[in-house]
Motif scaffolding. Sequence first.
Motif, mmCIF file in Angstrom:
data_model
loop_
_atom_site.group_PDB
_atom_site.id
_atom_site.type_symbol
_atom_site.label_atom_id
_atom_site.label_comp_id
_atom_site.label_asym_id
_atom_site.label_seq_id
_atom_site.Cartn_x
_atom_site.Cartn_y
_atom_site.Cartn_z
ATOM 1 N N UNK A 118 0.834 -1.201 0.000
ATOM 2 C CA UNK A 118 0.000 0.000 0.000
ATOM 3 C C UNK A 118 0.872 1.256 0.000
ATOM 4 N N UNK A 119 1.962 1.219 0.770
ATOM 5 C CA UNK A 119 2.883 2.363 0.790
ATOM 6 C C UNK A 119 3.437 2.618 -0.598
ATOM 7 N N UNK A 124 3.746 6.218 -5.202
ATOM 8 C CA UNK A 124 3.720 6.468 -6.644
ATOM 9 C C UNK A 124 2.592 7.431 -6.984
ATOM 10 N N UNK A 125 1.419 7.184 -6.410
ATOM 11 C CA UNK A 125 0.253 8.032 -6.656
ATOM 12 C C UNK A 125 0.546 9.494 -6.333
ATOM 13 N N UNK A 126 1.153 9.723 -5.185
ATOM 14 C CA UNK A 126 1.451 11.088 -4.751
ATOM 15 C C UNK A 126 2.435 11.768 -5.688
ATOM 16 N N UNK A 196 11.891 8.538 -7.546
ATOM 17 C CA UNK A 196 11.597 9.168 -6.264
ATOM 18 C C UNK A 196 11.264 8.145 -5.195
ATOM 19 N N UNK A 197 10.483 7.130 -5.560
ATOM 20 C CA UNK A 197 10.173 6.035 -4.636
ATOM 21 C C UNK A 197 11.454 5.327 -4.214
ATOM 22 N N UNK A 204 15.266 4.939 3.926
ATOM 23 C CA UNK A 204 14.662 4.283 5.079
ATOM 24 C C UNK A 204 13.221 4.632 5.360
ATOM 25 N N UNK A 205 12.549 5.316 4.422
ATOM 26 C CA UNK A 205 11.170 5.728 4.678
ATOM 27 C C UNK A 205 10.239 4.529 4.852
ATOM 28 N N UNK A 206 10.470 3.486 4.084
ATOM 29 C CA UNK A 206 9.628 2.293 4.202
ATOM 30 C C UNK A 206 9.807 1.636 5.561
#
Length: 212
Positions: A118-119, A124-126, A196-197, A204-206
């Motif tokens: 979901x993340x 990607x959507x954002x 960007x993802x 480390x955002x995930x």
Amino acid sequence: MDALISKQIDETSLRSPPWTTMVSNDDNAYIDFKKQPKLIRGALEDLTPFKKWDFVETFYSLIEWINSASSTLESNDCVFNPVEKNTDQQYPYPKKCSARLMILFRDIPENCQEKSVDWLSNKILTLVSTMKPNFKAGAIALSHSPTCYLALGDQPNTGGMGYQVTLTFLAYGKNESKCYENMKEVLKVAQSSLQGVNKSIQHGELDLLYKT
């Protein structure tokens, strides 16, 4: 650019990478582009008849990057559909073309964590929705495809049920030339967004999802 996310899950078939052959064509065997990047430009048969158009080089570049050593993602499936009559009423153009790219985390267990998948979709959507806001002749739609990850085991009570993220690229125009010109723009946005993802994962955002 428009970015759409579908809550409708693709239940048409359960994918199990690395798959061996396609049901429709036994000659289409799985190729690991991470290990054999030089095969990308010859193996994607859907794109071969359209090489004179600039969007094809952009598509190759996207697939080469996502399977390169600098990416934390990889691709598993790619389809291109040439120009046809547009039936999407929200886009006032007579013609459209479309393409599909399925992606997943290289860290295979991550694909079996719904929170992580979901993340990925939401990230990607954002990113897509913030790029080229005045561009109205293309869109990227995202959905999830159920997947059994055989790398986690292929015996009873093993393996991992998860998902891949499917990106559907849509481009519109008054004729074939404009559709393919706009598809190039859609693919450029897709690559920028996925890069960007990738940076967010590397930073480390995930991982922070599981620390809150």
